[in-house]
Scaffold this motif. Structure first.
Motif, PDB file in Angstrom:
ATOM      1  N   LYS A   1       0.603  -1.192   0.001  1.00 46.54           N
ATOM      2  CA  LYS A   1       0.039   0.612   0.751  1.00 46.54           C
ATOM      3  C   LYS A   1       1.027   1.096  -0.317  1.00 46.54           C
ATOM      4  N   PHE A   2       1.878   1.255   0.628  1.00 48.12           N
ATOM      5  CA  PHE A   2       2.908   2.622   1.376  1.00 48.12           C
ATOM      6  C   PHE A   2       4.396   2.492   0.373  1.00 48.12           C
TER       7      PHE A   2
ATOM      8  N   GLU B   1       2.423   1.136  -3.935  1.00 47.67           N
ATOM      9  CA  GLU B   1       1.452   2.775  -4.549  1.00 47.67           C
ATOM     10  C   GLU B   1      -0.048   1.652  -5.346  1.00 47.67           C
TER      11      GLU B   1
ATOM     12  N   ASP C   1      -3.327  -1.735  -3.417  1.00 48.70           N
ATOM     13  CA  ASP C   1      -4.859  -1.030  -2.850  1.00 48.70           C
ATOM     14  C   ASP C   1      -5.030  -2.672  -2.145  1.00 48.70           C
TER      15      ASP C   1
END
Length: 187
Positions: free
Chosen positions: A97-98, A101, A103
């Motif tokens: 996620k971080f 990038e 989902d």
């Protein structure tokens, strides 16, 4: 209000669904990951798979059934598996996620890691094939990482390379945290 039996699946049917989805995940079939993404109940199923795998790993690596009947030993065994699962899935989610990038919800990552967890039973067979802890761990964890990576590709909507990076990164995070807290003996 009484419900008709057609609407309430029997328990054996539910277990059949779980093991069917487990087999699909191990075979890297997309349907399993789609099901995990949309089925909230799959999180509980993942916890059960982690617990069963922990018991089988303990028995396969020399623990006796008497050892497992001791509530303290059993609780410690189950807790270590759950901690590994929570840290691994959380780290894989965070990396995807971080950093990459991607989902997906954290709950789905827990489901994916839980359904991949039984592949760690390969550790037992790897121990018979090779001599050395690190090589056994590498062989035993390989299919686990592959299954998680395929799940991350679907859920995280990332490339294959990024999915494998996240799956391996989750493993590295677990061992880093384990090294830091090794004195606590919770792993």
């Amino acid at each position: 209000m009484h419900r008709h039996k057609l609407w309430e699946p029997e328990e054996g049917v539910l277990l059949g669904v779980v093991f069917s989805r487990l087999l699909q995940a191990v075979k890297l079939e997309r349907d399993a990951f789609v099901w995990m993404d949309f089925n909230d109940r799959a999180t509980g199923d993942a916890v059960i798979l982690v617990a069963i795998t922990q018991v089988l790993l303990a028995l396969g690596t020399g623990a006796s059934l008497l050892d497992l009947l001791n509530p303290v030993n059993l609780a410690s065994l189950l807790l270590s598996g759950l901690i590994f699962w929570l840290i691994y899935a959380g780290a894989t989610y965070a990396i995807t996620k971080f950093l990459l990038e991607g989902d997906g919800s954290v709950a789905t990552y827990f489901r994916i890691a839980g359904f991949a967890y039984p592949t760690l039973l390969l550790l037992i067979f790897a121990a018979f094939l090779v001599d050395g802890y690190r090589l056994t761990l590498l062989i035993g964890a390989a299919w686990f990482i592959v299954v998680v990576a395929f799940g991350v590709m679907y859920v995280g909507d990332v490339t294959r390379e990024k999915a494998f990076l996240a799956a391996i990164g989750g493993y590295v995070a677990v061992f880093t945290i384990q090294a830091i807290f090794s004195g606590l003996r919770i792993f």
